[in-house]
Design an enzyme around this catalytic site. Sequence first.
Site, short mmCIF file in Angstrom:
data_model
loop_
_atom_site.label_atom_id
_atom_site.label_comp_id
_atom_site.label_asym_id
_atom_site.label_seq_id
_atom_site.Cartn_x
_atom_site.Cartn_y
_atom_site.Cartn_z
N ASP A 189 0.83 -1.22 0.00
CA ASP A 189 0.00 0.00 0.00
C ASP A 189 0.86 1.26 0.00
O ASP A 189 2.05 1.21 0.31
CB ASP A 189 -0.93 -0.02 1.23
CG ASP A 189 -2.13 0.91 1.07
OD1 ASP A 189 -2.32 1.45 -0.03
OD2 ASP A 189 -2.88 1.06 2.05
N HIS A 332 -10.38 -1.33 -7.36
CA HIS A 332 -10.17 -0.21 -6.43
C HIS A 332 -9.26 0.88 -6.99
O HIS A 332 -9.56 2.07 -6.88
CB HIS A 332 -9.62 -0.76 -5.11
CG HIS A 332 -9.28 0.29 -4.10
ND1 HIS A 332 -10.22 1.17 -3.60
CD2 HIS A 332 -8.11 0.60 -3.49
CE1 HIS A 332 -9.63 1.97 -2.72
NE2 HIS A 332 -8.34 1.65 -2.64
FE1 N7H Z 1 -6.96 2.54 -1.35
N1 N7H Z 1 -6.19 -2.15 -0.46
O1 N7H Z 1 -5.39 -2.69 0.23
O2 N7H Z 1 -6.98 -2.79 -1.14
N2 N7H Z 1 -5.58 1.21 -1.99
N3 N7H Z 1 -7.47 1.30 0.18
N4 N7H Z 1 -8.23 3.97 -0.60
N5 N7H Z 1 -6.36 3.85 -2.77
C1 N7H Z 1 -4.67 1.41 -3.01
O3 N7H Z 1 -1.12 2.46 -5.03
C2 N7H Z 1 -7.07 -0.01 0.36
C3 N7H Z 1 -8.98 3.88 0.52
C4 N7H Z 1 -6.88 5.13 -3.00
O4 N7H Z 1 -3.18 6.05 -8.11
C5 N7H Z 1 -3.88 0.23 -3.22
O5 N7H Z 1 -0.91 2.44 -2.87
C6 N7H Z 1 -7.70 -0.52 1.57
C7 N7H Z 1 -9.83 5.04 0.66
C8 N7H Z 1 -6.14 5.78 -4.07
O6 N7H Z 1 -3.38 3.98 -8.75
C9 N7H Z 1 -4.32 -0.70 -2.31
C10 N7H Z 1 -8.44 0.51 2.10
C11 N7H Z 1 -9.57 5.83 -0.43
C12 N7H Z 1 -5.18 4.87 -4.48
C13 N7H Z 1 -5.40 -0.09 -1.53
C14 N7H Z 1 -8.30 1.63 1.22
C15 N7H Z 1 -8.54 5.16 -1.20
C16 N7H Z 1 -5.34 3.68 -3.65
C17 N7H Z 1 -2.81 0.02 -4.28
C18 N7H Z 1 -9.29 0.56 3.34
C19 N7H Z 1 -10.17 7.16 -0.81
C20 N7H Z 1 -4.13 5.08 -5.57
C21 N7H Z 1 -1.43 0.42 -3.84
C22 N7H Z 1 -9.19 -0.25 4.34
C23 N7H Z 1 -11.46 7.43 -0.70
C24 N7H Z 1 -4.68 4.67 -6.94
C25 N7H Z 1 -1.13 1.89 -3.95
C26 N7H Z 1 -3.67 4.92 -8.02
C27 N7H Z 1 -4.54 2.56 -3.78
C28 N7H Z 1 -6.22 -0.71 -0.54
C29 N7H Z 1 -8.93 2.84 1.42
C30 N7H Z 1 -7.95 5.68 -2.35
C31 N7H Z 1 -3.72 -2.08 -2.18
C32 N7H Z 1 -7.59 -1.90 2.17
C33 N7H Z 1 -10.83 5.30 1.78
C34 N7H Z 1 -6.37 7.18 -4.61
#
Ligand code: N7H
Length: 509
Positions: A189, A332
């Site tokens: 992440d 996501h």
């Molecule tokens: Fe997310 N996950 O583990 O599945 N997120 N996220 N997120 N997220 C991203 O690029 C995760 C949450 C964004 O530019 C990755 O860092 C989990 C909220 C954005 O390509 C993974 C939770 C919000 C990106 C996860 C969570 C976002 C992103 C890929 C909650 C906003 C970048 C690794 C528990 C409302 C997208 C990375 C891009 C990436 C996960 C929450 C947003 C693995 C588990 C609440 C903008």
Amino acid sequence: PLDINNVQGDVLEGLGKKNELFFFFRIKAGQGSHFREDLRSVIPLITTTTEAKKFHETIKEGKKEAAKEGKKLPMIENSGVNVSFSQKGLVALGITDDIGDAFFKNGMLADAAALGDDLNEWDADFKKEIHGVFSITANSTIVLERTLDHIKKIFRFGHKDATIEEVTRLRGQVRPGKESGHEHFGFNDGLSQPAVKDVNAGVVSEPGEKPVRQGVILLGREGDNGVVTPPSTTPVPVKRPSWALDGSFLAFRYLKQLVPEFDVFLQENALPVIPAPGNPTGADLLGARLVGRWKSGAPIDLTPLRDNPDFAKRQDFRFDPQNQERCPFAAHIRKTNPRSDLDQAGGTEIRRIIRRGIAFGPEVTDKERREKRSSPDEKLERGLLFACYQSNLGNGFHFMQQSRHFLSIVTNSCKGASILLTNASTPLGWANNRKFPPKTQAVPPVPTPGIDPIIGVATDGLAREMVGASPDIAGSNTELNFGARWVISRGGEYFFSPSISALKDTFAA
Ligand code: N7H
């Protein structure tokens, strides 16, 4: 020009951390002016972007040196401190200027329904009045505790003449061993962050994506133009008080994750995979399709059928707006940064956020694995302390999470008679909006993409589902129903992280 020495370290650089404590406080009634005096003594502890950068460089150098000598990197003693205030905090301080952000002004509790939260699931402490938060980081918990003690002493915490009281605290820590840097579902992440023009472009820049203007993250800078509500691409102009310059809005979310339940779903819905060396399991393939990256971080758009850790940090991919073979529209990372899907709609720049989350809670226990469900014991609760920065909550976090039907009233003049047409069918927002991304160019046409599997909530009362989970074209239009959520909001708040000079001249003056 921007002086990064004047911006708090978490915003543009990130506080180096293995441990982080979010200490939520309230300014005691009638103690506003004494609080300001105490805050003055805390300002020297506040980590600036320059200091945070230096810390990261020291670690990098240390790692190189240690690798040369075949040693492990010694623990570096360092603690980071940042401070942010809610609207209620501004009021308690007697700061009455309108900062120009409706979501900040009303607070997250008022926004909970629009975000898809169930207030029954909110921790009671986040329904109380919170005035501010100290984000304290350190590699060792001992150093972290010491910094917290130092801050508490400054505010005479616990004494009759204390100027603050604690509302609650949340402690995050990087997961152990090989899971370090991975959130609790197991995915790497914090990888994709927007590069900021003339700050770190070239360091975190993503080929194919231009760096964002400073004003997308910092108030008052170029690009901080106000809320944009599609289909219009014109921002509604915003006015900021002068002290808001180089501050940023922090959206904090306390997100619980149901890890055994997520894993069971992946196993029960595993995609067909030919068992061969190097091939993933069907469960791992499904997980990657839901997130858009493999657990290593490798984007499925670049390596769709198997993980390749060498690709973990790659950002040079552009989704094909015509199809979801390589990456589902609802994945996501495609929901939260649709990249090329929005080229025709003016791009994604104003929606970019800088994420600074950290995992919290213990690892899944054997008992939970055996029983295939999360323990009801609160001590075993785990998830993500999600934090992100942006100059405008209505463009950034709020927009990214919500789904809202907006009313556009069209007046049709027909032979002199005016007919009012109400169009309530155009939903806004991303993760909770099953019609996003618009996939207007998809060939052959695909059905509604669906809800973000990770953070999406079906606010329309229909099933939480998506299409395109299978990379197989024949299977790609089949709906996959996720059932109950795996990420549950336990609360949060909107804060403002002032610049160092605003802290000195406005907040502590
Ligand atoms: Fe997310 N996950 O583990 O599945 N997120 N996220 N997120 N997220 C991203 O690029 C995760 C949450 C964004 O530019 C990755 O860092 C989990 C909220 C954005 O390509 C993974 C939770 C919000 C990106 C996860 C969570 C976002 C992103 C890929 C909650 C906003 C970048 C690794 C528990 C409302 C997208 C990375 C891009 C990436 C996960 C929450 C947003 C693995 C588990 C609440 C903008």
